[in-house]
Motif scaffolding. Structure first.
Motif, PDB file in Angstrom:
ATOM      1  N   ALA A   1       0.862  -1.176   0.000  1.00 18.99           N
ATOM      2  CA  ALA A   1       0.000   0.000   0.000  1.00 18.99           C
ATOM      3  C   ALA A   1       0.902   1.231   0.000  1.00 18.99           C
ATOM      4  O   ALA A   1       1.687   1.430   0.922  1.00 18.99           O
ATOM      5  CB  ALA A   1      -0.915   0.002   1.214  1.00 18.99           C
ATOM      6  N   CYS A   2       0.800   2.036  -1.043  1.00 22.61           N
ATOM      7  CA  CYS A   2       1.604   3.248  -1.167  1.00 22.61           C
ATOM      8  C   CYS A   2       0.812   4.423  -0.608  1.00 22.61           C
ATOM      9  O   CYS A   2      -0.310   4.670  -1.032  1.00 22.61           O
ATOM     10  CB  CYS A   2       1.957   3.501  -2.629  1.00 22.61           C
ATOM     11  N   ARG A   3       1.377   5.114   0.336  1.00 21.28           N
ATOM     12  CA  ARG A   3       0.737   6.258   1.006  1.00 21.28           C
ATOM     13  C   ARG A   3      -0.683   5.922   1.485  1.00 21.28           C
ATOM     14  O   ARG A   3      -1.637   6.622   1.154  1.00 21.28           O
ATOM     15  CB  ARG A   3       0.709   7.469   0.084  1.00 21.28           C
ATOM     16  N   PRO A   4      -0.838   4.856   2.269  1.00 19.07           N
ATOM     17  CA  PRO A   4      -2.181   4.474   2.714  1.00 19.07           C
ATOM     18  C   PRO A   4      -2.725   5.408   3.786  1.00 19.07           C
ATOM     19  O   PRO A   4      -1.964   5.966   4.582  1.00 19.07           O
ATOM     20  CB  PRO A   4      -1.961   3.080   3.300  1.00 19.07           C
ATOM     21  N   ILE A   5      -4.025   5.591   3.780  1.00 19.70           N
ATOM     22  CA  ILE A   5      -4.748   6.267   4.856  1.00 19.70           C
ATOM     23  C   ILE A   5      -5.932   5.383   5.198  1.00 19.70           C
ATOM     24  O   ILE A   5      -6.768   5.092   4.348  1.00 19.70           O
ATOM     25  CB  ILE A   5      -5.245   7.661   4.449  1.00 19.70           C
ATOM     26  N   LEU A   6      -5.961   4.936   6.426  1.00 16.00           N
ATOM     27  CA  LEU A   6      -7.030   4.058   6.889  1.00 16.00           C
ATOM     28  C   LEU A   6      -7.695   4.705   8.095  1.00 16.00           C
ATOM     29  O   LEU A   6      -7.024   5.034   9.072  1.00 16.00           O
ATOM     30  CB  LEU A   6      -6.444   2.696   7.264  1.00 16.00           C
ATOM     31  N   CYS A   7      -9.001   4.921   8.010  1.00 17.27           N
ATOM     32  CA  CYS A   7      -9.758   5.518   9.114  1.00 17.27           C
ATOM     33  C   CYS A   7     -10.669   4.446   9.700  1.00 17.27           C
ATOM     34  O   CYS A   7     -11.522   3.904   8.996  1.00 17.27           O
ATOM     35  CB  CYS A   7     -10.586   6.700   8.635  1.00 17.27           C
ATOM     36  N   LEU A   8     -10.486   4.157  10.968  1.00 16.78           N
ATOM     37  CA  LEU A   8     -11.261   3.121  11.646  1.00 16.78           C
ATOM     38  C   LEU A   8     -12.196   3.765  12.666  1.00 16.78           C
ATOM     39  O   LEU A   8     -11.741   4.230  13.708  1.00 16.78           O
ATOM     40  CB  LEU A   8     -10.320   2.144  12.364  1.00 16.78           C
ATOM     41  N   PRO A   9     -13.499   3.795  12.389  1.00 14.50           N
ATOM     42  CA  PRO A   9     -14.435   4.374  13.360  1.00 14.50           C
ATOM     43  C   PRO A   9     -14.623   3.427  14.545  1.00 14.50           C
ATOM     44  O   PRO A   9     -14.562   2.204  14.397  1.00 14.50           O
ATOM     45  CB  PRO A   9     -15.730   4.520  12.560  1.00 14.50           C
TER      46      PRO A   9
END
Length: 147
Positions: A53-61
């Protein structure tokens, strides 16, 4: 992740293919006058899965049903690598990342919002950095024969 490859209830088509192949082989055995063999699933599906994953952003509510629930944001400017490998009764998982950041937000914000605001995180209210610039590697090896 491992469950998808080892437990047929999770819908991996490889398990269905094993059963289909067994039925075909048994029908050939019957046609040749041989006795059918009972089905014994293979102990593990041989898998080598790798994800970059290149430059990943993962938002976990914290609560997926509430749009106002607090969330945890995981991102990396340099990327993240995940590797799952299973060969018969042995499996391994590996995660490697550099420059990993963890931020806590009082309300859920989608990844696209975070990417636009990346350079002004310190100006956002309700956003607190938990970890910045973490580099790590994690490897987990397992023998599936252990109780």
């Amino acid at each position: 992740f491992k469950s998808y490859y080892t437990i047929s209830d999770f819908g991996n088509p490889g398990h269905l293919a094993q059963r289909w192949t067994h039925r075909v082989k048994n029908s050939i055995r019957k046609a040749n006058g041989e006795n059918p063999v009972s089905f014994e699933p293979l102990p593990g599906v041989n898998v080598d899965f790798r994800l970059w994953a290149c430059r990943p952003i993962l938002c976990l509510p914290s609560d997926y049903q509430s749009p106002d629930a607090p969330c945890l944001r995981i991102d990396s400017n340099t990327g993240l690598f995940y590797h799952f490998k299973s060969v018969k009764d042995l499996s391994a998982q590996e995660v490697i990342s550099t420059d990993l950041n963890l931020h806590f937000s009082n309300d859920y914000q989608p990844s696209t919002t975070w990417r636009r605001r990346d350079h002004t995180l310190e100006n956002l209210s309700g956003v607190r950095p938990l970890v910045e610039g973490l580099s790590f590697g994690l490897r987990y090896d397992c023998n599936n024969l252990c109780p």
